[in-house]
Design an enzyme around this catalytic site. Structure first.
Site, mmCIF file in Angstrom:
data_model
loop_
_atom_site.group_PDB
_atom_site.id
_atom_site.type_symbol
_atom_site.label_atom_id
_atom_site.label_comp_id
_atom_site.label_asym_id
_atom_site.label_seq_id
_atom_site.Cartn_x
_atom_site.Cartn_y
_atom_site.Cartn_z
ATOM 1 N N GLU A 1 0.887 -1.156 0.000
ATOM 2 C CA GLU A 1 0.000 0.000 0.000
ATOM 3 C C GLU A 1 0.927 1.208 0.000
ATOM 4 O O GLU A 1 1.865 1.261 0.807
ATOM 5 C CB GLU A 1 -0.884 0.047 1.255
ATOM 6 C CG GLU A 1 -1.835 1.240 1.176
ATOM 7 C CD GLU A 1 -2.592 1.540 2.466
ATOM 8 O OE1 GLU A 1 -2.276 0.954 3.514
ATOM 9 O OE2 GLU A 1 -3.503 2.395 2.404
ATOM 10 N N LYS B 1 4.881 0.830 9.995
ATOM 11 C CA LYS B 1 4.882 2.049 9.179
ATOM 12 C C LYS B 1 4.413 3.247 9.989
ATOM 13 O O LYS B 1 4.896 4.355 9.821
ATOM 14 C CB LYS B 1 3.944 1.874 7.979
ATOM 15 C CG LYS B 1 4.575 1.166 6.799
ATOM 16 C CD LYS B 1 3.723 1.391 5.565
ATOM 17 C CE LYS B 1 3.765 0.189 4.628
ATOM 18 N NZ LYS B 1 2.742 0.274 3.588
ATOM 19 N N ARG C 1 6.073 -12.699 9.230
ATOM 20 C CA ARG C 1 6.766 -11.460 8.876
ATOM 21 C C ARG C 1 8.100 -11.357 9.605
ATOM 22 O O ARG C 1 8.335 -12.032 10.603
ATOM 23 C CB ARG C 1 5.893 -10.254 9.209
ATOM 24 C CG ARG C 1 5.672 -10.056 10.716
ATOM 25 C CD ARG C 1 5.296 -8.621 11.002
ATOM 26 N NE ARG C 1 4.013 -8.258 10.389
ATOM 27 C CZ ARG C 1 3.826 -7.112 9.716
ATOM 28 N NH1 ARG C 1 4.806 -6.266 9.577
ATOM 29 N NH2 ARG C 1 2.655 -6.826 9.231
#
Length: 561
Positions: free
Chosen positions: A38, A274, A264
């Site tokens: 994104e 983020k 992850r």
RNA sequence: UGGGGCGUAGCCAAGUGGUAAGGCAUCGGGUUUUGAUCCCGUGUACCGCAGGUUCGAAUCCUGCCGCCCCAGCCA
């Protein structure tokens, strides 16, 4: 840039699984993956794992990997992020198949698919407010309750959806929901939202839309429309998989992609959220997304890391479904490995102390040849001006020291790297009693040879000519966080974990003259110190600026002296 | 107390019934004009715990414990 390619790597559960699928003819033996960021921030080291996995799998099986922006939330996304992401993926050395894609490329298709779902009675426009919807969703221990609008006729939902699209309703006043099961144990199945109203301009589609598809509705369908076979994402999306499959099963689509999850990357001494990274930037705790201390790919690049090092790192840590924490030392190791092999050697003095060679002529200059690399002749050799006055590292001299100290000591000998053996004989002090210079004598017969008495000096120190050297700004970076797990708690905890000594700027550091002609992003090993890179932006021939990528491994420093 | 995952040496991680790969770290030793690199050597892993099936289990079954994710009209 390094030309070393990442090793093919070991097996992991996804490789094994795909191998089996190919053997059994699934997806006609095709492997199509995608990296779907994104554009709401810069890519970080965690994304590198995903990039290496997606592109690596495609490469390994002769398939294709696309770059597709998951741009369904215009309020948080922008072009700067899109540009940086493309540049980072390219820098890592990957080439996506075909054009850059966007989920927004499929907004028209998605809208038609939504209509199809309404027509088959599997979606409806809900006029509950988001607060009401939340209350009716129940919680882990309470089944949800159906929306009063749940069973309205398809024609009515169709009309309402069209009017949502036309901008007739306020944000939050209604949404399109999939009709699945309000009592499902999996919360994602309690009639998830497919479209919400957002009267915001989109970076790709401008003002065309005021309704935007949710991740769950957009992602899998984009995969299907693109012919993606393996939709690989991180573990937290695992309980979205039933929803992913529900859409694929209930819609008419050109392909049936499947979702697979992996753990992850978690790295200690850093954060990979983020939101938190953005806060560090916005509040000025660092100098931007590409500050060399940031775990962003842009930051890591500016720090001097190489694509090969990052790819090797990803290869080393492997891929599995368990969530672990990787030691930051492993990343540092990966750059050392790459740079040790590929970075030419040079000399720089961080904390200069004057050395005067009393038996060397006042204006004597000798240009000594030094190898570019001690273990390889593939590097050009360089010429070092040797003069009467030199700079040496202040910590490389002691008036007295124990036997473990292998550097220059009064009355003792040491080798000047790439030059002669010297013996310290005296010290010069200022009024305050501080040592300002060391006097020594050199042995002119020791260039490339041991002293005539056969006694080899135990140490070697680096140096730069005080008259012929240049100077540079050297930025010594250290870990941004002193806290091993700064991402564990809230923002306050994270900020408390910042390492106050993460940046130490040294001005006027003597450097060997050849270093001044380095180009931005040229990498070097400053012998006995560490690996450095000429800053991508600030470095220039008239003002050399070097960033420390990582210090040399120091087994001596650990045990003390 | 609902749903979904994960638990193999200090950290990652192979292994899917035949008796525990590899990497990094650690600790020794050798080479070396970088205390770097390189080379050689170095681990009793109760395979989360407890039972069970089997000639045989990290691998199959049962129960338990621990950790992670999920209640955005974020992704």
């Amino acid at each position: 840039m390094s030309t070393q390619s990442a090793p093919s790597g070991g097996n992991n559960f996804l490789r094994n699984l795909i191998r089996e699928q190919i053997d059994s003819g699934e997806h006609q033996g095709e492997v199509v993956t995608r990296f779907p960021p994104e554009p709401n921030g810069y890519l970080h080291i965690g994304h590198a794992k995903s990039i290496c996995l997606n592109f690596g799998l495609a490469e390994h099986f002769g398939g294709r990997c696309r770059l597709r922006f998951d741009d369904t939330n215009p309020e948080k996304e922008n072009q700067e992020y899109i540009d940086s992401i493309q540049s980072d993926v390219t820098w890592l050395g990957f080439e996506w198949d075909g054009p850059v894609r966007y989920a927004s490329d499929y907004f028209d298709d998605l809208y038609a698919l939504a209509q199809q779902l309404i027509e088959t009675g599997l979606a409806y426009v809900d006029e509950q407010s988001s607060e009401q919807a939340r209350e009716n969703r129940g919680d882990w221990n309470t089944p949800g309750t159906d929306s009063p609008f749940r069973d309205r006729p398809p024609a009515e939902s169709l009309d309402l959806l069209a009017r949502m699209k036309a901008g007739e309703f306020d944000e939050g006043s209604c949404s399109l929901r999939a009709k699945i099961d309000m009592r499902a144990g999996n919360m994602n199945l309690r009639d998830p939202v497919m479209y919400r109203i957002r009267k915001a301009a989109h970076h790709q589609t401008g003002d065309k839309w005021c309704i935007y598809p949710s991740y769950d509705f957009a992602h899998g369908q984009s995969d299907a429309l693109e012919g993606v076979t393996h939709s690989i994402c991180t573990l937290e999306f695992e309980d979205h998989r039933p929803l992913y499959e529900w859409f694929v099963a209930n819609l008419t689509l050109p392909a049936s992609p499947r979702q697979y999850e992996f753990g992850r990357l978690n790295l200690n001494y850093t954060v990979t959220s983020k939101r938190k990274l953005k806060l560090l930037v916005d509040e000025g705790h660092v100098d931007g997304w590409d500050d060399p201390r940031m775990p962003t790919l842009a930051g890591i690049r500016r720090r001097g890391y190489t694509p090969a090092a990052i790819r090797n790192f990803c290869d080393t840590i492997g891929v599995s479904r368990s969530d672990g924490v990787i030691d930051a030392g492993l990343l540092e190791n990966a750059v050392r490995d790459d740079l040790n092999e590929h970075a030419p050697r040079a000399m720089c003095v961080l904390d200069p102390l004057k050395l005067v060679i009393t038996n060397y002529p006042e204006d004597g200059v000798e240009w000594l040849a030094a190898p570019g690399h001690p273990n390889s002749d593939a590097f050009e050799s360089r010429q070092l001006p040797f003069t009467r006055e030199l700079w040496i590292e202040a910590e490389d001299f002691r008036e007295e020291a124990n036997k473990k100290y292998k550097r220059l000591v009064l009355g003792k000998r040491v080798r000047l790297r790439n030059a002669y053996v010297i013996e310290a004989e005296d010290v010069v002090r200022d009024e305050a009693g501080e040592i300002v210079a060391v006097h020594c004598r050199y042995d002119p017969d020791t260039l490339g040879d041991n002293p005539a008495d056969g006694i080899k000096p135990k140490g070697v120190i680096h140096w730069v000519s005080a008259t012929h050297g240049r100077t540079a700004t050297v930025r010594l970076y250290d870990r941004l966080f002193a806290d091993e797990n700064p991402g564990r708690g809230d923002v306050g905890e994270m900020l408390a974990g910042l390492n106050p000594a993460s940046l130490d700027v040294r001005e006027n550091c003597p450097i060997e003259p050849g270093l001044a002609s380095a180009r931005p992003e040229d990498r070097f090993q400053f012998e006995r110190i560490g690996y450095f890179v000429a800053d991508r932006y600030d470095h220039g021939p008239n003002h050399p600026v070097f960033n420390r990528t990582v210090a040399l491994r120091d087994t001596w420093g650990k045990s003390g002296d």
